[in-house]
Design a protein around this motif. Structure first.
Motif, PDB file in Angstrom:
ATOM      1  N   ILE A  64       0.794  -1.235   0.000  1.00  0.00           N
ATOM      2  CA  ILE A  64       0.000   0.000   0.000  1.00  0.00           C
ATOM      3  C   ILE A  64       0.821   1.275   0.000  1.00  0.00           C
ATOM      4  N   GLY A  65       2.154   1.187  -0.009  1.00  0.00           N
ATOM      5  CA  GLY A  65       2.896   2.443  -0.101  1.00  0.00           C
ATOM      6  C   GLY A  65       4.220   2.444   0.606  1.00  0.00           C
ATOM      7  N   PRO A  66       4.836   3.623   0.656  1.00  0.00           N
ATOM      8  CA  PRO A  66       6.148   3.781   1.300  1.00  0.00           C
ATOM      9  C   PRO A  66       6.058   3.610   2.823  1.00  0.00           C
ATOM     10  N   PRO A  67       7.211   3.561   3.488  1.00  0.00           N
ATOM     11  CA  PRO A  67       7.222   3.272   4.929  1.00  0.00           C
ATOM     12  C   PRO A  67       6.411   4.243   5.795  1.00  0.00           C
ATOM     13  N   ALA A  68       6.482   5.541   5.496  1.00  0.00           N
ATOM     14  CA  ALA A  68       5.813   6.501   6.379  1.00  0.00           C
ATOM     15  C   ALA A  68       4.341   6.124   6.531  1.00  0.00           C
ATOM     16  N   ALA A  69       3.867   6.064   7.768  1.00  0.00           N
ATOM     17  CA  ALA A  69       2.493   5.637   8.024  1.00  0.00           C
ATOM     18  C   ALA A  69       1.487   6.505   7.272  1.00  0.00           C
ATOM     19  N   ALA A  70       1.783   7.805   7.193  1.00  0.00           N
ATOM     20  CA  ALA A  70       0.852   8.721   6.527  1.00  0.00           C
ATOM     21  C   ALA A  70       0.639   8.336   5.069  1.00  0.00           C
ATOM     22  N   GLU A  71       1.625   7.648   4.498  1.00  0.00           N
ATOM     23  CA  GLU A  71       1.504   7.274   3.083  1.00  0.00           C
ATOM     24  C   GLU A  71       1.176   5.800   2.890  1.00  0.00           C
ATOM     25  N   SER A  72       0.928   5.086   3.996  1.00  0.00           N
ATOM     26  CA  SER A  72       0.602   3.663   3.853  1.00  0.00           C
ATOM     27  C   SER A  72      -0.528   3.266   4.812  1.00  0.00           C
ATOM     28  N   TYR A  73      -0.180   2.954   6.066  1.00  0.00           N
ATOM     29  CA  TYR A  73      -1.194   2.436   6.992  1.00  0.00           C
ATOM     30  C   TYR A  73      -2.270   3.450   7.357  1.00  0.00           C
ATOM     31  N   LEU A  74      -2.013   4.734   7.053  1.00  0.00           N
ATOM     32  CA  LEU A  74      -3.039   5.740   7.343  1.00  0.00           C
ATOM     33  C   LEU A  74      -3.768   6.171   6.073  1.00  0.00           C
ATOM     34  N   LYS A  75      -3.403   5.554   4.970  1.00  0.00           N
ATOM     35  CA  LYS A  75      -3.952   5.976   3.681  1.00  0.00           C
ATOM     36  C   LYS A  75      -5.277   5.246   3.432  1.00  0.00           C
ATOM     37  N   ALA A  76      -6.354   5.852   3.895  1.00  0.00           N
ATOM     38  CA  ALA A  76      -7.666   5.200   3.864  1.00  0.00           C
ATOM     39  C   ALA A  76      -8.070   4.744   2.463  1.00  0.00           C
ATOM     40  N   SER A  77      -7.897   5.633   1.488  1.00  0.00           N
ATOM     41  CA  SER A  77      -8.386   5.306   0.143  1.00  0.00           C
ATOM     42  C   SER A  77      -7.637   4.103  -0.425  1.00  0.00           C
ATOM     43  N   ARG A  78      -6.339   4.057  -0.167  1.00  0.00           N
ATOM     44  CA  ARG A  78      -5.526   2.958  -0.692  1.00  0.00           C
ATOM     45  C   ARG A  78      -5.945   1.627  -0.043  1.00  0.00           C
ATOM     46  N   ILE A  79      -6.240   1.680   1.227  1.00  0.00           N
ATOM     47  CA  ILE A  79      -6.625   0.461   1.954  1.00  0.00           C
ATOM     48  C   ILE A  79      -7.988  -0.037   1.480  1.00  0.00           C
ATOM     49  N   ILE A  80      -8.894   0.905   1.269  1.00  0.00           N
ATOM     50  CA  ILE A  80     -10.224   0.502   0.802  1.00  0.00           C
ATOM     51  C   ILE A  80     -10.127  -0.088  -0.605  1.00  0.00           C
ATOM     52  N   ARG A  81      -9.250   0.500  -1.418  1.00  0.00           N
ATOM     53  CA  ARG A  81      -9.063  -0.049  -2.763  1.00  0.00           C
ATOM     54  C   ARG A  81      -8.508  -1.482  -2.666  1.00  0.00           C
ATOM     55  N   ALA A  82      -7.574  -1.690  -1.748  1.00  0.00           N
ATOM     56  CA  ALA A  82      -7.007  -3.037  -1.572  1.00  0.00           C
ATOM     57  C   ALA A  82      -8.104  -4.022  -1.161  1.00  0.00           C
ATOM     58  N   ALA A  83      -9.033  -3.546  -0.331  1.00  0.00           N
ATOM     59  CA  ALA A  83     -10.129  -4.409   0.123  1.00  0.00           C
ATOM     60  C   ALA A  83     -11.030  -4.780  -1.054  1.00  0.00           C
ATOM     61  N   GLN A  84     -11.280  -3.789  -1.905  1.00  0.00           N
ATOM     62  CA  GLN A  84     -12.150  -4.062  -3.058  1.00  0.00           C
ATOM     63  C   GLN A  84     -11.472  -4.997  -4.057  1.00  0.00           C
ATOM     64  N   GLU A  85     -10.190  -4.751  -4.267  1.00  0.00           N
ATOM     65  CA  GLU A  85      -9.455  -5.590  -5.216  1.00  0.00           C
ATOM     66  C   GLU A  85      -9.381  -7.047  -4.778  1.00  0.00           C
ATOM     67  N   THR A  86      -9.364  -7.255  -3.473  1.00  0.00           N
ATOM     68  CA  THR A  86      -9.196  -8.634  -2.994  1.00  0.00           C
ATOM     69  C   THR A  86     -10.526  -9.273  -2.598  1.00  0.00           C
ATOM     70  N   GLY A  87     -11.613  -8.523  -2.762  1.00  0.00           N
ATOM     71  CA  GLY A  87     -12.935  -9.086  -2.531  1.00  0.00           C
ATOM     72  C   GLY A  87     -13.252  -9.465  -1.090  1.00  0.00           C
ATOM     73  N   VAL A  88     -12.711  -8.723  -0.133  1.00  0.00           N
ATOM     74  CA  VAL A  88     -13.066  -9.022   1.265  1.00  0.00           C
ATOM     75  C   VAL A  88     -14.421  -8.398   1.598  1.00  0.00           C
ATOM     76  N   GLU A  89     -15.016  -8.863   2.700  1.00  0.00           N
ATOM     77  CA  GLU A  89     -16.302  -8.284   3.112  1.00  0.00           C
ATOM     78  C   GLU A  89     -16.143  -7.248   4.213  1.00  0.00           C
ATOM     79  N   ALA A  90     -15.021  -7.330   4.942  1.00  0.00           N
ATOM     80  CA  ALA A  90     -14.901  -6.463   6.114  1.00  0.00           C
ATOM     81  C   ALA A  90     -13.447  -6.085   6.355  1.00  0.00           C
ATOM     82  N   ILE A  91     -13.266  -4.987   7.105  1.00  0.00           N
ATOM     83  CA  ILE A  91     -11.917  -4.504   7.445  1.00  0.00           C
ATOM     84  C   ILE A  91     -11.769  -4.422   8.952  1.00  0.00           C
ATOM     85  N   HIS A  92     -10.727  -5.084   9.462  1.00  0.00           N
ATOM     86  CA  HIS A  92     -10.408  -4.951  10.890  1.00  0.00           C
ATOM     87  C   HIS A  92      -9.277  -3.932  11.018  1.00  0.00           C
TER      88      HIS A  92
END
Ligand code: ADP
Ligand code: ADP
Ligand code: MG
Length: 667
Positions: free
Chosen positions: A51-79
């Motif tokens: 989902i991105g570079p090391p800085a949290a702001a550009e990876s683990y905090l990047k809501a849109s990128r995470i939601i896209r990853a969820a859609q791409e992988t067909g999950v139903e929920a996010i923990h």
């Protein structure tokens, strides 16, 4: 129940969630930044998305990128785990807009509790006792200072958006208020992007006791008893336990009822924690505790609750999020035995708990607990993994459960003494010493306990005799030859008449000590340094080493790291660097001449200028690293010749301050 979920987190909590999901037959998708490509949580998940570079702001905090990853992988929920996006209501709404389930409370519940000031106003209305103080809108210095005076010193300034003890300053005297306010605001601004604060009465002898609550989508709310998190340093939890020592039926009834009331007031769904502060000047009293805040997520210390209730809180979260009712009714939730959790960090207690980074060249945990207790290690790393500067430097949580408090505490102490980590400094020995603290053992805890006995708790223990000799032997590599099963290998260096001496040096740089080691026979060595020499016998039993010789009887284990040898003995450890002959002498600066950055960070504030005469202990600059501010103070009296400017980003080892040479100062 879901068939596949995405875990928007990293480290131990991501690993922890994957374990439960797997047990329930739920597929898992991990996300990772560049820094975590080889991380344990990535290896464990069924699938992983970058989902991105090391800085949290550009990876683990990047809501849109995470939601896209969820859609791409067909999950139903996010923990969301804890931290990162777990208490971000905008993220919850975005997840729901994307047609996915957020495993946690509603955006509205998070919002209601998200800011400590608004939460306190809400709780006041709901009839929950709150910490006395000012939690209004006004933010200017004059108003806040006046409020502080009305409340009465000491007071605590708190970021309303705070978490993890950040953005908090205790003020004992009105003269210090303005500076403390500025510091709290700065820290809050950089950690939370919000510099609003509230001012509270500082409770005299505080205990932090929190109640685990759980709600479902059908209007049910239960509690899972309390945890005591009073062992803290800088308002951050160090060791947590359940139940709270000395808890009475009346106090427990009052606290759990208040917690359930708080959860019901916001129609709470999922796992949450209502944190209270109790004034124990007169012991635990049902009328002397107040609401501090509610954490609308799974808490770091949730395992102690799991241990005393026998329940899996992540399983409950998944069930509730998928629409099932709470698995148990209040009357069916019972408390059994006692549990502790110790947070093992890469940090240096002897240097003000500075966060550390490094590669965990050696990582060994206890395998069983003493006295019939149960041991659980929640780690997000494996041997060889790095503790990177981008995230929280927690290595693992050491959790024990025993039939009573004494049993559990001694098992925790034993597990900590068995913990071996090389490649980074850790707080393991500090934690072990804490488990032996008399007041803690007696259950006489409060949030000031660690601070009061800090010196005794953080003074590095003396290494037993022989550690240095053992390090030299291990570093030389000769012991592997001398102890080898191959009789020729064992005697390769052995000659009865003229034993060759292998040269060996141990650091640190500048204090290098040179040894000569001769192999006298299997297990037998002569180690010489300068004019003295000592005959030693080194026996090995599995991982354990026994070194004996004149005045030495040392039982230890050892680990080689990239730059030396670490010896573990008697619950403490010491690292002996082996000098790299290729390293040039330039780095051997005169001690005290320069101050270098102990870790990568940002120069946040500079307090002195070139030419200033400073006294030992005087604050020189504020370094922000790992989202915390660290004061860098003068190690001795002297004149500042050069100092970095505010806003500079530094690496570990960068010179922050250079002092003038003695002669210049004297002239
Ligand atoms: P808790 O309140 O869950 O016991 P802390 O008080 O130590 O835990 O931490 C509070 C908050 O600090 C977390 O919810 C999170 O916002 C932040 N935090 C703690 N650990 C981490 C982590 N490993 N990664 C990111 N944020 C963290
Ligand atoms: P955070 O969101 O950072 O966890 P909290 O409000 O929960 O902030 O406070 C963290 C810790 O600070 C508490 O566990 C407690 O030790 C200490 N603390 C908070 N409020 C007070 C207070 N009014 N008086 C004394 N100590 C306090
Ligand atoms: Mg808190």
């Amino acid at each position: 129940m879901f068939s596949r979920i995405l875990i928007a987190n990293r480290g131990e909590i991501a690993v922890r969630i994957i374990r439960t999901a797997r047990r329930l037959g739920i597929g898992t998708v991990a996300v990772y930044s560049d820094a975590d490509a080889d991380a344990l949580h990535v290896a464990m998940a069924d699938e992983a998305v970058h989902i991105g570079p090391p800085a949290a702001a550009e990876s683990y905090l990047k809501a849109s990128r995470i939601i896209r990853a969820a859609q791409e992988t067909g999950v139903e929920a996010i923990h969301p785990g804890y931290g990162f996006l777990s208490e971000n209501p905008d993220f919850v709404e975005a997840v729901e807009r994307a047609g996915l389930v957020f495993i946690g409370p509603s955006a509205a519940s998070i919002r209601a509790m998200g800011l400590k000031d608004a939460a306190k106003r809400l709780m006041e209305k709901a009839g929950v006792p709150v910490v006395p103080g000012y939690h209004g809108e006004a933010q200017d210095l004059v108003v806040l200072a006046t409020k502080a005076r009305e409340i009465g010193y000491p007071v605590l300034i708190k970021a309303r958006a705070g978490g993890g003890g950040k953005g908090m300053r205790r003020v004992d005297h009105p003269d210090d208020f303005a500076e403390a306010l500025a510091a709290a605001r700065r820290e809050a601004k950089s950690a939370f992007g919000d510099d609003h604060v509230l001012v509270e009465k500082y409770i005299a002898r505080p205990r932090h006791i929190e109640v685990q609550v759980f709600g479902d989508a059908h209007g049910n709310v239960v509690h899972l008893f309390e945890r005591d998190c009073s062992l803290q340093r800088r308002h951050q939890k160090v060791i947590e336990e359940a139940p709270a020592p000395g808890m009475t039926d009346a106090m427990r009834a009052a606290m759990t009822q208040a917690a359930v009331k708080a959860a019901k007031a916001i129609a709470y769904r999922g796992a949450g924690t209502v944190e209270f502060i109790a004034d124990v000047s007169d012991g635990l009293k049902p009328d002397a505790f107040w609401f501090m805040e509610m954490n609308t997520r799974l808490q770091v210390e949730h395992p102690v609750t799991e241990m005393v209730t026998g329940l899996d809180l992540v399983e409950w979260q998944l069930r509730v999020a998928s629409g099932e009712p709470l698995p148990l009714k209040q009357a069916d939730i019972a408390l059994s035995g006692h549990a502790f959790e110790a947070r093992l960090y890469a940090e240096d207690p002897a240097r003000g708990f500075l966060p550390a980074i490094g590669t965990l060249d050696h990582l060994h945990f206890a395998e069983t607990a003493a006295d019939g207790a149960t041991l659980r290690i929640d780690a997000g790393v494996r041997e060889g993994d790095a503790i990177a500067p981008f995230y929280d430097p927690m290595i693992a949580k050491i959790i024990v459960h025993g039939k009573d408090r004494g049993t559990a505490l001694s098992a925790l102490g034993a597990a900590l003494r068995e913990t071996e980590i090389a490649g980074s400094v850790t707080n393991a020995a500090f934690l072990a010493r804490l488990t032996a603290h008399e007041g803690f053992a007696a259950g006489d805890v409060d949030t000031g306990l660690i601070e009061r006995d800090l010196d005794a708790l953080t003074t590095p223990a003396e290494m037993p005799r022989g550690a240095r000799e053992l390090a030299a032997l291990v570093a030389s590599g000769l012991i592997d030859r001398a102890a080898s099963d191959d009789p020729w290998g064992a005697l390769a260096g052995y000659s009865h008449f003229n034993a060759p001496a292998y040269p060996m040096s141990l650091g640190p740089a500048g204090e290098t000590e040179r040894f000569a080691i001769a192999i006298d026979g299997p297990e037998r060595f002569t180690l010489s340094a300068g004019d003295s020499s000592v005959a030693l016998r080194l026996r090995r039993d599995g991982r354990n080493l026994l070194l004996t010789g004149s005045g030495i009887f040392l039982q230890a284990t050892a680990a080689r790291t990239a730059d030396g040898v670490t010896i573990f003995a008697g619950g403490t450890s010491r690292h002996f660097p082996v000098p790299n002959p290729l390293e040039n002498a330039e780095s051997e600066a005169l001690p005290g001449e320069r101050l270098t950055a102990p870790m990568p960070g940002l120069v946040k504030q500079v307090r002195v200028s070139p030419g200033d005469m400073v006294k030992k202990g005087q604050p020189l600059l504020v370094l922000e690293a790992m989202k915390m501010e660290h004061m860098i103070a003068a190690p001795h009296d002297g004149m500042v010749e050069e100092i970095l400017a505010e806003g500079e980003q530094v690496r570990e080892g960068t010179t922050l301050v250079r002092f003038a040479e003695e002669e210049t100062v004297g002239a």
